[in-house]
Design a protein around this motif. Structure first.
Motif, PDB file in Angstrom:
ATOM      1  N   ALA A 126       0.812  -1.217   0.000  1.00  0.00           N
ATOM      2  CA  ALA A 126       0.000   0.000   0.000  1.00  0.00           C
ATOM      3  C   ALA A 126       0.846   1.268   0.000  1.00  0.00           C
ATOM      4  N   SER A 127       2.149   1.131  -0.311  1.00  0.00           N
ATOM      5  CA  SER A 127       3.014   2.318  -0.296  1.00  0.00           C
ATOM      6  C   SER A 127       4.266   2.108  -1.140  1.00  0.00           C
ATOM      7  N   SER A 128       4.886   3.238  -1.435  1.00  0.00           N
ATOM      8  CA  SER A 128       6.188   3.206  -2.111  1.00  0.00           C
ATOM      9  C   SER A 128       7.044   4.313  -1.526  1.00  0.00           C
ATOM     10  N   MET A 129       8.345   4.169  -1.694  1.00  0.00           N
ATOM     11  CA  MET A 129       9.302   5.187  -1.264  1.00  0.00           C
ATOM     12  C   MET A 129      10.419   5.218  -2.279  1.00  0.00           C
ATOM     13  N   VAL A 130      10.710   6.429  -2.772  1.00  0.00           N
ATOM     14  CA  VAL A 130      11.782   6.605  -3.739  1.00  0.00           C
ATOM     15  C   VAL A 130      12.712   7.690  -3.226  1.00  0.00           C
ATOM     16  N   SER A 131      14.000   7.428  -3.281  1.00  0.00           N
ATOM     17  CA  SER A 131      15.021   8.411  -2.945  1.00  0.00           C
ATOM     18  C   SER A 131      15.798   8.679  -4.226  1.00  0.00           C
ATOM     19  N   ALA A 132      15.904   9.973  -4.577  1.00  0.00           N
ATOM     20  CA  ALA A 132      16.533  10.319  -5.853  1.00  0.00           C
ATOM     21  C   ALA A 132      17.363  11.585  -5.715  1.00  0.00           C
ATOM     22  N   GLY A 133      18.354  11.716  -6.594  1.00  0.00           N
ATOM     23  CA  GLY A 133      19.154  12.930  -6.636  1.00  0.00           C
ATOM     24  C   GLY A 133      18.340  14.078  -7.205  1.00  0.00           C
ATOM     25  N   CYS A 134      18.739  15.288  -6.828  1.00  0.00           N
ATOM     26  CA  CYS A 134      18.048  16.464  -7.333  1.00  0.00           C
ATOM     27  C   CYS A 134      19.061  17.495  -7.852  1.00  0.00           C
ATOM     28  N   SER A 135      20.015  17.876  -7.027  1.00  0.00           N
ATOM     29  CA  SER A 135      21.020  18.893  -7.382  1.00  0.00           C
ATOM     30  C   SER A 135      20.369  20.160  -7.906  1.00  0.00           C
ATOM     31  N   GLY A 136      19.305  20.552  -7.255  1.00  0.00           N
ATOM     32  CA  GLY A 136      18.599  21.762  -7.672  1.00  0.00           C
ATOM     33  C   GLY A 136      18.714  22.850  -6.626  1.00  0.00           C
ATOM     34  N   PRO A 137      18.111  23.970  -6.897  1.00  0.00           N
ATOM     35  CA  PRO A 137      18.197  25.095  -5.972  1.00  0.00           C
ATOM     36  C   PRO A 137      17.456  24.860  -4.650  1.00  0.00           C
ATOM     37  N   LYS A 138      16.517  23.917  -4.638  1.00  0.00           N
ATOM     38  CA  LYS A 138      15.717  23.693  -3.434  1.00  0.00           C
ATOM     39  C   LYS A 138      16.103  22.428  -2.678  1.00  0.00           C
ATOM     40  N   ALA A 139      16.855  21.530  -3.303  1.00  0.00           N
ATOM     41  CA  ALA A 139      17.217  20.273  -2.640  1.00  0.00           C
ATOM     42  C   ALA A 139      18.366  19.589  -3.358  1.00  0.00           C
ATOM     43  N   ASP A 140      19.201  18.906  -2.583  1.00  0.00           N
ATOM     44  CA  ASP A 140      20.260  18.085  -3.170  1.00  0.00           C
ATOM     45  C   ASP A 140      19.721  16.699  -3.534  1.00  0.00           C
ATOM     46  N   PHE A 141      18.852  16.194  -2.665  1.00  0.00           N
ATOM     47  CA  PHE A 141      18.216  14.890  -2.860  1.00  0.00           C
ATOM     48  C   PHE A 141      16.774  15.008  -2.391  1.00  0.00           C
ATOM     49  N   LEU A 142      15.960  14.052  -2.778  1.00  0.00           N
ATOM     50  CA  LEU A 142      14.582  14.043  -2.299  1.00  0.00           C
ATOM     51  C   LEU A 142      14.146  12.621  -2.020  1.00  0.00           C
ATOM     52  N   ILE A 143      13.163  12.536  -1.150  1.00  0.00           N
ATOM     53  CA  ILE A 143      12.490  11.269  -0.871  1.00  0.00           C
ATOM     54  C   ILE A 143      11.014  11.501  -1.145  1.00  0.00           C
ATOM     55  N   ALA A 144      10.420  10.672  -1.964  1.00  0.00           N
ATOM     56  CA  ALA A 144       8.990  10.740  -2.249  1.00  0.00           C
ATOM     57  C   ALA A 144       8.330   9.491  -1.682  1.00  0.00           C
ATOM     58  N   ILE A 145       7.289   9.713  -0.897  1.00  0.00           N
ATOM     59  CA  ILE A 145       6.553   8.611  -0.283  1.00  0.00           C
ATOM     60  C   ILE A 145       5.099   8.693  -0.741  1.00  0.00           C
ATOM     61  N   VAL A 146       4.595   7.595  -1.266  1.00  0.00           N
ATOM     62  CA  VAL A 146       3.215   7.497  -1.726  1.00  0.00           C
ATOM     63  C   VAL A 146       2.531   6.399  -0.915  1.00  0.00           C
ATOM     64  N   SER A 147       1.423   6.742  -0.277  1.00  0.00           N
ATOM     65  CA  SER A 147       0.626   5.757   0.467  1.00  0.00           C
ATOM     66  C   SER A 147      -0.804   5.819  -0.060  1.00  0.00           C
ATOM     67  N   VAL A 148      -1.420   4.666  -0.204  1.00  0.00           N
ATOM     68  CA  VAL A 148      -2.800   4.604  -0.700  1.00  0.00           C
ATOM     69  C   VAL A 148      -3.642   3.753   0.236  1.00  0.00           C
ATOM     70  N   ASP A 149      -4.956   3.832   0.047  1.00  0.00           N
ATOM     71  CA  ASP A 149      -5.871   2.985   0.782  1.00  0.00           C
ATOM     72  C   ASP A 149      -5.514   1.529   0.476  1.00  0.00           C
ATOM     73  N   GLY A 150      -5.333   0.729   1.501  1.00  0.00           N
ATOM     74  CA  GLY A 150      -4.923  -0.664   1.332  1.00  0.00           C
ATOM     75  C   GLY A 150      -5.973  -1.568   0.725  1.00  0.00           C
ATOM     76  N   GLN A 151      -7.172  -1.046   0.457  1.00  0.00           N
ATOM     77  CA  GLN A 151      -8.227  -1.843  -0.155  1.00  0.00           C
ATOM     78  C   GLN A 151      -8.498  -1.425  -1.592  1.00  0.00           C
TER      79      GLN A 151
END
Length: 182
Positions: A126-151
């Motif tokens: 019911a979820s995912s997590m991704v860690s990725a490079g960014c090298s941008g003005p607002k972040a060097d790296f980011l983590i994106a977490i997606v959670s959904v209804d488990g049904q």
């Protein structure tokens, strides 16, 4: 069949049809916005998690414009029930979602393979997590977490595929919105 009997049968069948259609529910009475949480939404990627209801609401802030905060989160719901919870953290390094530190986020965690961008990912029921490079003005790296209804989103195998599809659509949009160059 007499004319009166035929008319009575037609009226009865029409009444039954109207009642049965009303009993089946009213479907989706809401429209999906073109953007939410600070990024464009892909209705096709979100569709497996949507269900019939009257109102789609987005609560919380943008996952992008977090001011001085390092985290942004928002929730998409229909009639008060969770459709998706989206969270983005700005970080100073690449974190591995398969590290035991993040096991609490998942049921049946597996590594996401062949990401279409540089990064590391994990997928659960019911979820995912991704860690990725960014090298941008607002972040060097980011983590994106997606959670959904488990049904929502079909059986577990279908839901996992839909979560991955949504995540792989969401992360590049986050990176673009953050001005990432990597």
């Amino acid at each position: 069949m007499t004319k009166v009997l035929r008319r009575t049968a037609i009226v009865a069948l029409t009444a039954c049809l109207v009642l049965s259609l009303n009993a089946c529910g009213s479907g989706r009475e809401y429209t999906v916005p073109k953007a939410a949480c600070g990024v464009p939404l892909n209705e096709k990627a979100l569709d497996p998690f949507l269900f019939d209801g009257k109102e789609l609401r987005v609560t919380g802030g943008s996952v992008i414009e977090t001011g001085t905060n390092i985290q942004g989160a928002c929730r998409i719901g229909v009639d008060g029930k969770l459709v998706a919870h989206l969270r983005v953290d700005k970080t100073d390094k690449l974190y591995d979602p398969m590290d035991k530190l993040y096991a609490f986020r998942f049921t049946n965690r597996e590594k996401m393979k062949d990401l279409p961008f540089a990064g590391l990912g994990a997928l659960g029921d019911a979820s995912s997590m991704v860690s990725a490079g960014c090298s941008g003005p607002k972040a060097d790296f980011l983590i994106a977490i997606v959670s959904v209804d488990g049904q929502a989103g079909g059986d577990v195998a279908e839901r996992r595929k839909h979560i991955q599809d949504f995540t792989l659509d969401f992360v590049p949009k986050v990176k673009k919105a953050l001005g990432c160059t990597a």
